[in-house]
Each structure stands twice: as C-alpha cells, then as structure tokens.
Scaffold this motif. Structure first.
Motif, mmCIF file in Angstrom:
data_model
loop_
_atom_site.group_PDB
_atom_site.id
_atom_site.type_symbol
_atom_site.label_atom_id
_atom_site.label_comp_id
_atom_site.label_asym_id
_atom_site.label_seq_id
_atom_site.Cartn_x
_atom_site.Cartn_y
_atom_site.Cartn_z
ATOM 1 N N VAL A 1 0.846 -1.204 0.000
ATOM 2 C CA VAL A 1 0.000 0.000 0.000
ATOM 3 C C VAL A 1 0.880 1.252 0.000
ATOM 4 O O VAL A 1 0.683 2.181 -0.795
ATOM 5 N N THR A 2 1.860 1.286 0.897
ATOM 6 C CA THR A 2 2.736 2.457 0.997
ATOM 7 C C THR A 2 3.620 2.587 -0.239
ATOM 8 O O THR A 2 3.855 3.701 -0.728
ATOM 9 N N ILE A 3 4.091 1.471 -0.780
ATOM 10 C CA ILE A 3 4.922 1.505 -1.985
ATOM 11 C C ILE A 3 4.146 2.150 -3.132
ATOM 12 O O ILE A 3 4.670 3.003 -3.859
ATOM 13 N N LYS A 4 2.872 1.781 -3.293
ATOM 14 C CA LYS A 4 2.059 2.360 -4.364
ATOM 15 C C LYS A 4 1.944 3.870 -4.185
ATOM 16 O O LYS A 4 2.097 4.638 -5.149
ATOM 17 N N LYS A 5 1.726 4.319 -2.961
ATOM 18 C CA LYS A 5 1.633 5.768 -2.697
ATOM 19 C C LYS A 5 2.963 6.460 -3.005
ATOM 20 O O LYS A 5 2.989 7.539 -3.582
ATOM 21 N N ARG A 6 4.067 5.831 -2.586
ATOM 22 C CA ARG A 6 5.386 6.414 -2.829
ATOM 23 C C ARG A 6 5.671 6.530 -4.330
ATOM 24 O O ARG A 6 6.221 7.529 -4.802
ATOM 25 N N LEU A 7 5.283 5.508 -5.091
ATOM 26 C CA LEU A 7 5.483 5.542 -6.548
ATOM 27 C C LEU A 7 4.620 6.627 -7.187
ATOM 28 O O LEU A 7 5.085 7.357 -8.065
ATOM 29 N N ASP A 8 3.366 6.745 -6.748
ATOM 30 C CA ASP A 8 2.478 7.788 -7.288
ATOM 31 C C ASP A 8 3.070 9.177 -7.024
ATOM 32 O O ASP A 8 3.090 10.036 -7.902
ATOM 33 N N THR A 9 3.556 9.388 -5.793
ATOM 34 C CA THR A 9 4.165 10.677 -5.429
ATOM 35 C C THR A 9 5.381 10.946 -6.300
ATOM 36 O O THR A 9 5.567 12.053 -6.821
#
Length: 195
Positions: free
Chosen positions: A145-153
C-alpha cells in the motif's frame, strides 16, 4: 573556502523512484570518484537527532504531519556542502529536487547543477525490489500500500523535474544488473568530468 568555490565542484542531482537502486549506485560513485553523497532525508534525521533548536522545530513540524519548509532543507544542504567542499571532488544530491521549485531555489541559492542522473525502472521492478528488501529491512514503508503511494508521489513530482532540466538529464536503464547500470554511470561521468 568561500561559497564561490562550490561552483568549481560538479553537483549532480540523483533522481529515481523508490527501489530503483539510487543508493547502491551512489555508493559506487562515491567509491570510484570521491564524490560526497548527500540525502536530504539523512540530513533531516541527523538534525533531529542532534537535539538542536532547529532539530526540535523539525520534530514538531513532522509530528504535525507537515512538510519541512523548502528553506530549511536548502539551509541543511548548503551547510553540508560547505562543510565538505574542500575534501570532496563533487556532490551527489540524492532524491532531490522533488519538484521543480526546489531545483530552481537550489540553483539560485547554492550553485547550478551540472547534471541529473535519472535511474529509470518500471513500477513493477521497483515494487518487487522493495518487497524483497522488506524481508530484511524492517522499514515500515516497504509494504504494498505504501509503496504504491510512494510511486504515485514520485511520478507526480519527478516527471516535471526531468522535463524541466531536459538536456542536463542522463537517463539510465536501472532494470538491469547493477554492474551494467554502473558501467553506464561511469561512462557518463568519465565523459562529463573530462569536458
């Protein structure tokens, strides 16, 4: 040594998504070329750990979930560069700038960047690497979940940086074995440093 001497050292912004291998490649550049590797995250953590007034203010800002002001990050970078300018052959600024405004401010306040090395890897590759790292790192941000957010950012903020700097950007395919990636890095740096 005066601030003007900073301009005599190459300054390279290192850009790439989480898990693209920036840290590994920076370690190798430091070892081969005598550059100093500066990470804004490390500088912030060191300042907080120092217990200084500025560190206490940073702790309060982060505890409120707010972003550290651009000027504070810039001051920490400037101090770190000035403290190492006599002993370093150049500077790698890792994970910076995160947006175009940071790059513009850096070049106005400190010195122009010589180049940007962009380590390009697919979201799939970066996610796989980070999940593999999570087995041993203990890092709370290495989960899906956090990895996806980090990639989007990363994509939202870094694409404009790469577009803005255009001709200064050297894109390196970071999908490959680290030895092949470093061979491309070294070829680029050898050319840049002899010009």
């Amino acid at each position: 040594m005066a601030e003007a001497d900073i301009c005599k050292r190459p300054i390279i912004f290192i850009v790439g998504g989480p898990g693209c291998g920036k840290g590994t490649q920076c370690d190798r550049i430091v070892s081969k070329y005598g550059f100093t590797h500066l990470s804004t995250g490390d500088l912030l953590r060191e300042e907080v750990a120092s217990g200084s007034d500025r560190g206490q203010n940073l702790t309060a800002i982060m505890e409120r979930g707010e972003l550290v002001p651009l000027e504070t990050v810039m001051q920490l970078l400037k101090e770190a560069i000035l403290s190492k300018v006599e002993s370093s052959k150049g500077f790698l600024i890792d994970g910076y700038p995160r947006e175009v405004a940071q790059g513009i401010l850096f070049e106005k306040e400190i010195a122009p960047c010589s180049a940007i090395i962009y380590f390009e890897a697919s979201d799939e590759t970066m996610t796989k690497r980070l999940l593999g790292r999570s087995l041993s790192s203990g890092r709370v941000d290495d989960n899906e979940v956090t990895i996806k957010k980090r990639l989007d950012t990363f994509h939202t903020h870094s694409k404009p940086v790469i577009d803005y700097y255009g001709a200064k950007v050297k894109t390196i395919n970071a999908e490959r074995d680290r030895e092949l990636v470093f061979a491309d890095v070294a070829a680029f740096l050898d050319t840049m440093l002899t010009v």
